[in-house]
Design an enzyme around this catalytic site. Structure first.
Site, PDB file in Angstrom:
ATOM      1  N   GLU A  44       0.835  -1.205   0.000  1.00  0.00           N
ATOM      2  CA  GLU A  44       0.000   0.000   0.000  1.00  0.00           C
ATOM      3  C   GLU A  44       0.870   1.256   0.000  1.00  0.00           C
ATOM      4  O   GLU A  44       1.967   1.281   0.560  1.00  0.00           O
ATOM      5  CB  GLU A  44      -0.885  -0.007   1.240  1.00  0.00           C
ATOM      6  CG  GLU A  44      -1.815   1.185   1.349  1.00  0.00           C
ATOM      7  CD  GLU A  44      -2.582   1.228   2.652  1.00  0.00           C
ATOM      8  OE1 GLU A  44      -3.644   1.892   2.679  1.00  0.00           O
ATOM      9  OE2 GLU A  44      -2.137   0.622   3.652  1.00  0.00           O
ATOM     10  N   LYS A 119      -9.706   1.259  -1.822  1.00  0.00           N
ATOM     11  CA  LYS A 119      -9.760   0.877  -0.415  1.00  0.00           C
ATOM     12  C   LYS A 119     -11.141   1.239   0.130  1.00  0.00           C
ATOM     13  O   LYS A 119     -11.637   2.359  -0.086  1.00  0.00           O
ATOM     14  CB  LYS A 119      -8.663   1.600   0.355  1.00  0.00           C
ATOM     15  CG  LYS A 119      -8.492   1.149   1.795  1.00  0.00           C
ATOM     16  CD  LYS A 119      -7.277   1.834   2.426  1.00  0.00           C
ATOM     17  CE  LYS A 119      -7.022   1.367   3.839  1.00  0.00           C
ATOM     18  NZ  LYS A 119      -5.819   2.001   4.429  1.00  0.00           N
ATOM     19  N   CYS A 153      -4.996  -3.261   3.494  1.00  0.00           N
ATOM     20  CA  CYS A 153      -4.634  -2.930   4.865  1.00  0.00           C
ATOM     21  C   CYS A 153      -5.835  -2.977   5.820  1.00  0.00           C
ATOM     22  O   CYS A 153      -6.271  -4.044   6.225  1.00  0.00           O
ATOM     23  CB  CYS A 153      -3.940  -1.570   4.881  1.00  0.00           C
ATOM     24  SG  CYS A 153      -2.927  -1.260   6.351  1.00  0.00           S
TER      25      CYS A 153
END
Length: 285
Positions: A44, A119, A153
């Site tokens: 990321e 995300k 994440c």
């Protein structure tokens, strides 16, 4: 069927040009090629390294400047995927849509196609520090080696979204990550193990290492790559096929056996996917 995957512990450091960034990425891909990797995962916020190039006055670029590199980033990684004949999860790159910026993972296919997954869950620091927007929906991606999902994440910390990915057919979850201390790192690492156990899937995880002293929110990084399995007899007892050395600049590689996933889902010591109580809770498809 087996898939060979490599996960890059990408070393962030100050650079002077986009070409320097390109050479560093190429180095990791050449290494993965030597290992025979078919999928390569970068972490990321990979392209925040470009902010360290700075402006004409020598000041680091702002997060809102990163979308200016989008075409160059996409062209670079698309050319890499075609040249090396691999699927590349090119970490994440910040793009602009309307008046908002989004943290978007990119999947580069060997045939030149590019897929995106924004995300979905944004941390307080990303909202407060960078005013980052959240993605609108989950996709899974069909490849010649099976169905995968890319969850970034913080996303892996939410059981519902991974359950949704598995319900849509994903056997492998690629998780590019970026954490700045042990607390954040272990949140992502431990929940990756939980998601692998709950859904009987593989999770391929990696993070950034090194530091960018001129770039806000990227001054510290704590990272380690890991290739994580369900916890059952056909797999290593700790659920780890491979892992890197914490905070080292390196790449880790392992083979994912998709047939073993089917085996443990059907007749494993526990059959967590088959035994889920959809009469009590949905798959969130």
């Amino acid at each position: 069927m087996k898939i060979r995957v490599s996960a890059v512990q990408y070393h962030l450091h100050t650079i002077q040009s986009f070409d320097e960034f390109a050479r560093q990425c190429e180095h990791y891909l050449k290494t993965a090629e030597e290992f025979g990797a078919e999928f390569v995962l970068f972490p990321e916020f990979l392209t925040t390294q470009l902010m360290s190039i700075g402006d004409a006055e020598g000041r680091a670029l702002n997060i809102t400047d990163l979308p200016d590199f989008t075409d160059s980033y996409r062209e670079l990684f698309s050319s890499f995927a075609k040249r090396f004949g691999v699927h590349i999860i090119g970490g994440t790159h910040v793009i602009r849509r309307g008046d908002k910026i989004y943290n978007v993972a990119h999947l580069f296919y060997p045939d030149g196609r590019i897929a995106e997954q924004a995300k979905l869950h944004i941390t307080p620091a990303e909202v407060e520090g960078w005013n980052m927007g959240a993605g609108e929906g989950l996709q899974v991606f069909e490849t010649e080696k099976g169905t995968i999902a890319v969850l970034t994440c913080y996303d892996i910390e939410f059981p519902e979204i991974v359950r949704m990915a598995k319900a849509r057919g994903a056997d492998v979850i690629f998780c590019p990550s970026c954490t700045d201390d042990r607390h954040g790192f272990y949140r992502v690492r431990y929940t990756s193990h939980a998601r692998a156990i709950e859904n009987q899937v593989y999770v391929v995880l990696t993070g950034t290492v090194g530091f960018l002293p001129t770039v806000d929110l990227m001054r510290a990084n704590f990272g380690q790559a890991a290739i994580i399995t369900p916890n059952d007899i056909p797999f290593p007892p700790g659920g780890i096929l491979a892992e890197g050395v914490i905070n080292d600049d390196m790449i880790v590689t392992a083979d994912l056996d998709l047939d073993l996933l089917a085996e443990v889902r059907e007749k494993g010591s526990v059959t967590t996917w088959r035994d889920r109580r959809t009469d009590l809770y949905p798959d969130w498809e």
